[in-house]
Scaffold this active site. Sequence first.
Site, PDB file in Angstrom:
ATOM      1  N   TYR A   1      -4.536   1.799   6.929  1.00 38.76           N
ATOM      2  CA  TYR A   1      -5.320   0.568   6.767  1.00 38.76           C
ATOM      3  C   TYR A   1      -4.423  -0.579   6.316  1.00 38.76           C
ATOM      4  O   TYR A   1      -3.751  -0.497   5.282  1.00 38.76           O
ATOM      5  CB  TYR A   1      -6.450   0.756   5.757  1.00 38.76           C
ATOM      6  N   THR A   2      -4.457  -1.641   7.073  1.00 39.21           N
ATOM      7  CA  THR A   2      -3.602  -2.826   6.883  1.00 39.21           C
ATOM      8  C   THR A   2      -2.166  -2.424   6.556  1.00 39.21           C
ATOM      9  O   THR A   2      -1.532  -2.958   5.662  1.00 39.21           O
ATOM     10  CB  THR A   2      -4.167  -3.793   5.815  1.00 39.21           C
TER      11      THR A   2
END
Length: 325
Positions: A60-61
């Site tokens: 995630y990111t």
Amino acid sequence: MEYIRFGNTGMSVSRLCLGTMTYGKPTERWPWALNEEQSRPFIKKALELGFNFFDTADVYTAGASEEVVGRALNDFAKRDDIVLATKVFNAMGPGPNDKGLSRKHIMSAIDASLKRLGTDYVDLYQIHRWDYNTPIEETMEALHDVVKAGKARYIGASSMFSWQFAKAQHIAEQHGWTRFVSMQPYYNLLYREEEREMLPLCADQKIAVIPWSPLARGLLTGKRTKERNETERAKTDVFGKSLYNDSDFAIADRVAEIAEQKGLPSAQVALAWVLTKPVITAPIIGASKPGHLEDAVAALSVKLSADEITRLEELYQPHPVLGHS
């Protein structure tokens, strides 16, 4: 907030889990992500509302989500009061061993996740998808060793075929290794294919079920229609666009209709429907705007009649397998 036993374990989690894919920093893949300053108030508010269950992933990111979530939880909560979950599988670099579920990658990935999260252990370490290139025996033994090393309390899995999940559990039991205690499937009013095999399997085996995208990427919130479907996130969320089709908007309209009759936001009705299913432990909800968290908690008190449930479900049409392959 309500709390519930996590499957067949002795651990208790909040009835809602805060998913943190939105938090970290904007990237080319996640241009809509919130930065750290924007993310922290949502995590703090979730804790104030009684959330003790937080879900992230290394991918995630590009790792920033774990860093931001870890710092916020260290600042706002006691570690032992929190149930912290993360995941492994997706590519974290350009190298051939920077992805997948090989022993080599799992052992490197758990240490990297713990460093980013600023903790000695995660409560739940999940495989993000099935790895067709690694023997499941190798994966399950590596995960067992992660648990025995004290780096994870439990292990879980995410979207896959039911036969794959059953095979993994059988392999673990056969060798005396740690079994999965949870499944994180794609499940909501627009996608109910998991009702065929995965959810009955989880109910039979007392597996915790923590569905992702219970509001179908916002499609069930009433903010998107067939004519007005391009939110800022939707414009760049290629994966999200693969999860629905034009026929799903009829169900979204039905949710809005019932929500209007009850004087409630559509999001509360759609989430309340998921919570009516006894097999569901804790839906994973996202929050990126004021009111998202409060709406989610309010859904715990929404009561749907048998007639309303029938009306919500009757328009469903079978879908191809979505969310994994």
